[in-house]
Scaffold this motif. Structure first.
Motif, PDB file in Angstrom:
ATOM      1  N   TYR A   1       0.886  -1.189  -0.175  1.00  0.00           N
ATOM      2  CA  TYR A   1       0.122   0.029  -0.144  1.00  0.00           C
ATOM      3  C   TYR A   1       0.812   1.259   0.091  1.00  0.00           C
ATOM      4  O   TYR A   1       0.331   2.469  -0.315  1.00  0.00           O
ATOM      5  N   LYS A   2       2.153   1.272   0.664  1.00  0.00           N
ATOM      6  CA  LYS A   2       3.028   2.240   0.622  1.00  0.00           C
ATOM      7  C   LYS A   2       3.302   2.952  -0.756  1.00  0.00           C
ATOM      8  O   LYS A   2       3.742   3.957  -1.066  1.00  0.00           O
ATOM      9  N   SER A   3       3.329   1.906  -1.712  1.00  0.00           N
ATOM     10  CA  SER A   3       3.816   2.304  -3.163  1.00  0.00           C
ATOM     11  C   SER A   3       2.874   3.318  -3.874  1.00  0.00           C
ATOM     12  O   SER A   3       3.002   3.874  -4.469  1.00  0.00           O
ATOM     13  N   GLU A   4       1.449   3.028  -3.410  1.00  0.00           N
ATOM     14  CA  GLU A   4       0.439   3.914  -3.779  1.00  0.00           C
ATOM     15  C   GLU A   4       0.770   5.357  -3.371  1.00  0.00           C
ATOM     16  O   GLU A   4       0.606   6.286  -4.186  1.00  0.00           O
ATOM     17  N   ILE A   5       1.103   5.524  -2.292  1.00  0.00           N
ATOM     18  CA  ILE A   5       1.595   6.732  -1.657  1.00  0.00           C
ATOM     19  C   ILE A   5       3.010   7.391  -2.215  1.00  0.00           C
ATOM     20  O   ILE A   5       2.810   8.393  -2.903  1.00  0.00           O
ATOM     21  N   ALA A   6       3.755   6.485  -2.408  1.00  0.00           N
ATOM     22  CA  ALA A   6       5.035   6.918  -3.303  1.00  0.00           C
ATOM     23  C   ALA A   6       4.760   7.585  -4.484  1.00  0.00           C
ATOM     24  O   ALA A   6       5.358   8.474  -5.171  1.00  0.00           O
ATOM     25  N   ALA A   7       4.092   6.620  -5.374  1.00  0.00           N
ATOM     26  CA  ALA A   7       3.560   7.077  -6.650  1.00  0.00           C
ATOM     27  C   ALA A   7       2.946   8.417  -6.701  1.00  0.00           C
ATOM     28  O   ALA A   7       3.224   9.360  -7.835  1.00  0.00           O
TER      29      ALA A   7
END
Length: 284
Positions: free
Chosen positions: A114-120
């Protein structure tokens, strides 16, 4: 993944329709000419009302997504990561959000988080693309999740292809597609497909579902064009800015990998410019 999953870049079309309308109007009164031109432009006027409500209001939407009370949740039929559509209590800044509970780890052969969603979203902001809706971390039902603004009044590219719809401004649409491809290559989005690329009434591309980004070195799209402002901002990306914006959201080594992909993208475009010239490769 093939770039065929993205909407194709279209050639500039002739003004046949416009010519026919004007010829017909010339046979009528000045009032009829004006009416004909209004009718011709009507699709463009209606398309101007896009669904991107967050540009210039990032912090406001982020704060709302972090704290607004949810009223209920519905399961989302598409997507293997089983996101939910959360509906906020009425009267707030937004009606809903995509809620994704996806602890970092390998799942079905892919690293997902889910952290990749924020990073994107944070990388999108660095590049000033405004393609990824505001996305934050918060606790929902005791779990840390990503909460992304639910964008209203959009269609998937799959739906647009099915009805054979076409953008009214081909040059603007092409620019959107080229930007989408550069971004997906930069963040190593191996799951970009016709179901998670959205189009609003203004023919803006809106990108969702980035849980598999950053972990792979593969760049899924062949690059041929880029607009000059994005090319400049891409070259200005540095380790310090990325550490500040996404350091807490990506795994060790993934910022270095992103910068390596950036270098490969820049090198690719410089080679294209050397062969074809700036006018052909760099869009305004």
């Amino acid at each position: 993944m093939s770039s065929e999953l993205s909407m194709p870049v279209r050639r500039l079309e002739s003004g046949i329709r416009a010519t026919r309308v004007i010829r017909m109007a010339r046979r009528r009164s000045a009032v009829s000419i004006a009416a004909a031109l209004v009718a011709l432009c009507a699709p463009l006027v209606s398309a101007a009302a896009g669904s991107k409500v967050w540009p210039g209001r990032y912090e406001e939407y982020e704060a709302f997504l972090k704290s607004a009370e949810f009223d209920r949740f519905d399961d989302i039929d598409v997507g293997v990561t089983r996101p939910r559509h959360g509906f906020f209590k009425p009267g707030g800044l937004a009606a809903g959000a995509t809620v994704k509970r996806l602890p970092p780890g390998r799942n079905r052969g892919f690293y997902e988080s889910y952290k990749s969603e924020i990073a994107a979203y944070r990388v999108d902001r660095l590049l000033r693309l405004d393609m990824v809706p505001p996305t934050v971390e918060r606790r929902v039902d005791g779990d840390l999740v990503s909460v992304q603004l639910w964008v209203e009044n959009v269609r998937t590219i799959k739906e647009v292809q099915r009805v054979k719809d076409h953008a009214p401004d081909v040059a603007a649409w092409n620019r959107e597609v080229y930007r989408q491809r550069v971004f997906d290559d930069l963040v190593a989005n191996i799951d970009s497909n016709a179901g998670n690329l959205l189009i609003d009434p203004a023919w803006n591309i809106i990108k969702v579902d980035h849980s598999r980004c950053f972990a792979e070195s593969k760049m899924p799209f062949e690059l041929t064009r880029i607009d000059r402002p994005l090319f400049t901002r891409l070259q200005e990306l540095d380790d310090a800015a990325l550490q500040r914006e996404i350091g807490e959201w990506v795994e060790r080594g993934e910022i270095a990998a992103l910068l390596d992909r950036r270098d490969r993208i820049v090198k690719k475009f410089k080679e294209l410019i050397a062969r074809q010239g700036e006018a052909r490769v760099l869009l305004p």
